[in-house]
Design an enzyme around this catalytic site. Structure first.
Site, PDB file in Angstrom:
ATOM      1  N   ARG A 228       3.886  -0.424  -7.688  1.00  0.00           N
ATOM      2  CA  ARG A 228       2.616  -0.265  -8.154  1.00  0.00           C
ATOM      3  C   ARG A 228       2.735  -0.804  -9.816  1.00  0.00           C
ATOM      4  O   ARG A 228       3.692  -0.760 -10.425  1.00  0.00           O
ATOM      5  CB  ARG A 228       2.490   1.254  -8.300  1.00  0.00           C
ATOM      6  N   HIS A 276      -1.663  -8.461  -4.657  1.00  0.00           N
ATOM      7  CA  HIS A 276      -1.298  -7.475  -3.819  1.00  0.00           C
ATOM      8  C   HIS A 276      -1.176  -7.637  -2.340  1.00  0.00           C
ATOM      9  O   HIS A 276      -1.847  -7.136  -1.455  1.00  0.00           O
ATOM     10  CB  HIS A 276      -2.292  -6.229  -4.032  1.00  0.00           C
TER      11      HIS A 276
HETATM   12  P1  NAP Z   1       9.843   5.779  -0.027  1.00  0.00           P
HETATM   13  O1  NAP Z   1      10.359   5.747   1.549  1.00  0.00           O
HETATM   14  O2  NAP Z   1       9.055   7.106  -0.328  1.00  0.00           O
HETATM   15  O3  NAP Z   1      10.514   5.426  -1.040  1.00  0.00           O
HETATM   16  C1  NAP Z   1      10.601   5.545  -2.229  1.00  0.00           C
HETATM   17  C2  NAP Z   1      12.001   5.595  -3.094  1.00  0.00           C
HETATM   18  O4  NAP Z   1      11.940   5.873  -4.433  1.00  0.00           O
HETATM   19  C3  NAP Z   1      12.773   6.589  -2.649  1.00  0.00           C
HETATM   20  O5  NAP Z   1      14.119   6.113  -2.509  1.00  0.00           O
HETATM   21  C4  NAP Z   1      12.860   7.826  -3.803  1.00  0.00           C
HETATM   22  O6  NAP Z   1      13.835   8.308  -3.996  1.00  0.00           O
HETATM   23  C5  NAP Z   1      12.647   6.687  -4.864  1.00  0.00           C
HETATM   24  N1  NAP Z   1      11.946   7.588  -6.118  1.00  0.00           N
HETATM   25  C6  NAP Z   1      10.781   8.263  -6.245  1.00  0.00           C
HETATM   26  N2  NAP Z   1      10.555   8.640  -7.253  1.00  0.00           N
HETATM   27  C7  NAP Z   1      11.817   8.563  -8.099  1.00  0.00           C
HETATM   28  C8  NAP Z   1      12.228   8.978  -9.593  1.00  0.00           C
HETATM   29  N3  NAP Z   1      11.577   9.659 -10.324  1.00  0.00           N
HETATM   30  N4  NAP Z   1      13.450   8.469  -9.603  1.00  0.00           N
HETATM   31  C9  NAP Z   1      14.204   7.793  -8.805  1.00  0.00           C
HETATM   32  N5  NAP Z   1      13.807   7.256  -7.431  1.00  0.00           N
HETATM   33  C10 NAP Z   1      12.724   7.654  -7.161  1.00  0.00           C
HETATM   34  O7  NAP Z   1       8.606   4.753  -0.005  1.00  0.00           O
HETATM   35  P2  NAP Z   1       8.356   3.343   0.380  1.00  0.00           P
HETATM   36  O8  NAP Z   1       7.778   3.455   2.014  1.00  0.00           O
HETATM   37  O9  NAP Z   1       9.653   2.668   0.377  1.00  0.00           O
HETATM   38  O10 NAP Z   1       7.259   2.530  -0.392  1.00  0.00           O
HETATM   39  C11 NAP Z   1       7.643   2.317  -1.825  1.00  0.00           C
HETATM   40  C12 NAP Z   1       6.239   2.068  -2.487  1.00  0.00           C
HETATM   41  O11 NAP Z   1       6.113   0.693  -2.472  1.00  0.00           O
HETATM   42  C13 NAP Z   1       5.145   2.686  -1.961  1.00  0.00           C
HETATM   43  O12 NAP Z   1       4.799   3.876  -2.503  1.00  0.00           O
HETATM   44  C14 NAP Z   1       3.844   1.625  -2.483  1.00  0.00           C
HETATM   45  O13 NAP Z   1       3.705   2.006  -3.782  1.00  0.00           O
HETATM   46  C15 NAP Z   1       4.667   0.097  -2.565  1.00  0.00           C
HETATM   47  N6  NAP Z   1       4.274  -0.611  -1.317  1.00  0.00           N
HETATM   48  C16 NAP Z   1       3.549  -1.690  -1.949  1.00  0.00           C
HETATM   49  C17 NAP Z   1       3.233  -2.764  -0.885  1.00  0.00           C
HETATM   50  C18 NAP Z   1       2.772  -3.979  -1.560  1.00  0.00           C
HETATM   51  O14 NAP Z   1       1.825  -4.674  -0.659  1.00  0.00           O
HETATM   52  N7  NAP Z   1       2.711  -4.132  -2.856  1.00  0.00           N
HETATM   53  C19 NAP Z   1       3.260  -2.418   0.252  1.00  0.00           C
HETATM   54  C20 NAP Z   1       3.855  -1.301   0.549  1.00  0.00           C
HETATM   55  C21 NAP Z   1       4.371  -0.251  -0.215  1.00  0.00           C
HETATM   56  P3  NAP Z   1      14.618   9.337  -2.900  1.00  0.00           P
HETATM   57  O15 NAP Z   1      15.008   8.619  -1.611  1.00  0.00           O
HETATM   58  O16 NAP Z   1      15.673   9.869  -3.545  1.00  0.00           O
HETATM   59  O17 NAP Z   1      13.567  10.360  -2.493  1.00  0.00           O
HETATM   60  C1  GLV Z   2       0.375  -1.176  -0.274  1.00  0.00           C
HETATM   61  O1  GLV Z   2       0.292  -1.486  -1.453  1.00  0.00           O
HETATM   62  C2  GLV Z   2       1.058  -0.034   0.195  1.00  0.00           C
HETATM   63  O2  GLV Z   2       0.970   0.818  -0.490  1.00  0.00           O
HETATM   64  O3  GLV Z   2       1.012   0.142   1.468  1.00  0.00           O
END
Ligand code: NAP
Ligand code: GLV
Length: 313
Positions: A228, A276
């Site tokens: 993000r 994005h």
């Molecule tokens: P997730 O499974 O919820 O993983 C988030 C990770 O961030 C976890 O390891 C979490 O720690 C860590 N985290 C959260 N807050 C933190 C903090 N304050 N300090 C340190 N670590 C922290 O999420 P995900 O499914 O991997 O997705 C991650 C993000 O990618 C999404 O929220 C979205 O914004 C982005 N995304 C972007 C796209 C795109 O096309 N650009 C596509 C999909 C997703 P813990 O493991 O300890 O909880």
């Molecule tokens: C894309 O940005 C997602 O959060 O899946």
């Protein structure tokens, strides 16, 4: 699924509607698809598939059983002070993880192999010498060791990259040097040749990558932000790129999207902007996930995993 037809309210930007509705009609024929403009009693809506509904909007549907976000990021949904007290189901999908890992590998390799400089040299027809490190010489640091961060590590490790990761709670991931919590952030950053953000946007992560954090990186490290825009303090990143502290940045997500036409990232020589597009699950994959969730709930179960509203992800 179930004998009775369930209704799915789809709150999507107009440009996305046909893609999802056409796919859902084929893949979820037993689900009644509803759009916000349809004249249908609010109490007949039981599921909502949403990107960023206006604040207060979902509170109009008193019989909602679950909210299903289009993507993995949920900050726009949680920002609604009147969000109904029903599960917000996480969009966890192997297809999305694979696409994200491919994006990360593509851009890590581009940075390591100095692809941006090579393209610039081509534009000048300059036959320069380019020496690059190998993967074994390169440490990739992943901010966020969740679903996507851990998956990306499994793509990077077999190529020979050293991988480290940072998370809020302790993790043990094979082949990954794990760092936990705010206190470990400077040490984590100090060993990253390429820093990758896969953090959710929450009050704790907003503007996390500021001048102070960027100064912790080795001089000349690069950045890939596939999560993000709000995680980065843009003015600080631009200053670090200008003074060479950061060699280049590939940015996929921005505070304002579409990125405004006069935004400095568009024309910065050390920035690659991608619109994005790092990862989105296909409509087929999304439909399969919706079917799984609706089936769980209609059978009286709890969908899983769900968003934790206290942590914001
Ligand atoms: P997730 O499974 O919820 O993983 C988030 C990770 O961030 C976890 O390891 C979490 O720690 C860590 N985290 C959260 N807050 C933190 C903090 N304050 N300090 C340190 N670590 C922290 O999420 P995900 O499914 O991997 O997705 C991650 C993000 O990618 C999404 O929220 C979205 O914004 C982005 N995304 C972007 C796209 C795109 O096309 N650009 C596509 C999909 C997703 P813990 O493991 O300890 O909880
Ligand atoms: C894309 O940005 C997602 O959060 O899946």
């Amino acid at each position: 699924m179930t004998a009775s037809k369930v209704s799915l309210l789809c709150v999507l930007p107009e440009a996305w509607r046909d893609y999802y509705l056409d796919g859902f009609r084929k893949r979820l024929p037993d689900v009644q698809l509803v759009l916000p403009q349809d004249a249908i009693p609010p109490e007949s809506i039981t599921y909502a598939f949403v990107l960023a509904p206006p604040p207060g909007y979902l509170a109009r549907f008193p019989r909602l059983k679950a909210i299903m976000p289009v993507g993995a990021g949920v900050e726009h949904i949680l920002a609604d002070p009147d969000l109904p007290d029903v599960p917000v189901v996480r969009m966890v999908q192997p297809d999305m993880a694979q696409r994200m890992s491919e994006y990360i590998v593509q851009h890590v390799l581009n940075h390591m192999r100095r692809y941006r400089e090579i393209r610039e040299a081509q534009a000048r027809q300059a036959w320069n010498l380019f020496v690059s490190p190998t993967a074994q010489d390169t440490t990739v640091g992943i901010l966020g060791l969740g679903t996507l961060g851990q998956h990306a590590a499994t793509y990077l490790r077999p190529l020979g990259f050293k991988v480290r990761g940072w998370s809020r709670t302790p993790k043990s991931v094979q082949g990954v040097e794990c760092f936990v919590g705010d206190d470990s952030l400077p040490e984590f950053l100090s060993g990253c040749d390429v820093l990758v953000s896969l953090l959710p946007l929450t009050p704790e992560t907003a503007q996390l990558i500021d001048a102070q954090a960027l100064k912790c990186l080795p001089r000349g490290a690069s950045l890939i932000n596939a999560s993000r825009g709000g995680i980065i303090k843009d003015a600080d990143l631009i200053a670090s790129l200008d003074n060479g502290e950061v060699s280049e940045a590939t940015l996929d997500a921005f505070d304002i999207e579409p990125l405004p036409e006069d935004y400095p990232y568009w024309t910065h020589p050390r920035v690659t902007v991608t619109p994005h597009c790092a990862s989105a699950a296909t409509v087929e994959a999304v439909a399969d996930r919706l079917r799984e969730v609706i089936t769980q709930v209609e059978r009286g179960g709890m969908p899983s995993p769900v968003v934790d509203r206290t942590t914001g992800y």
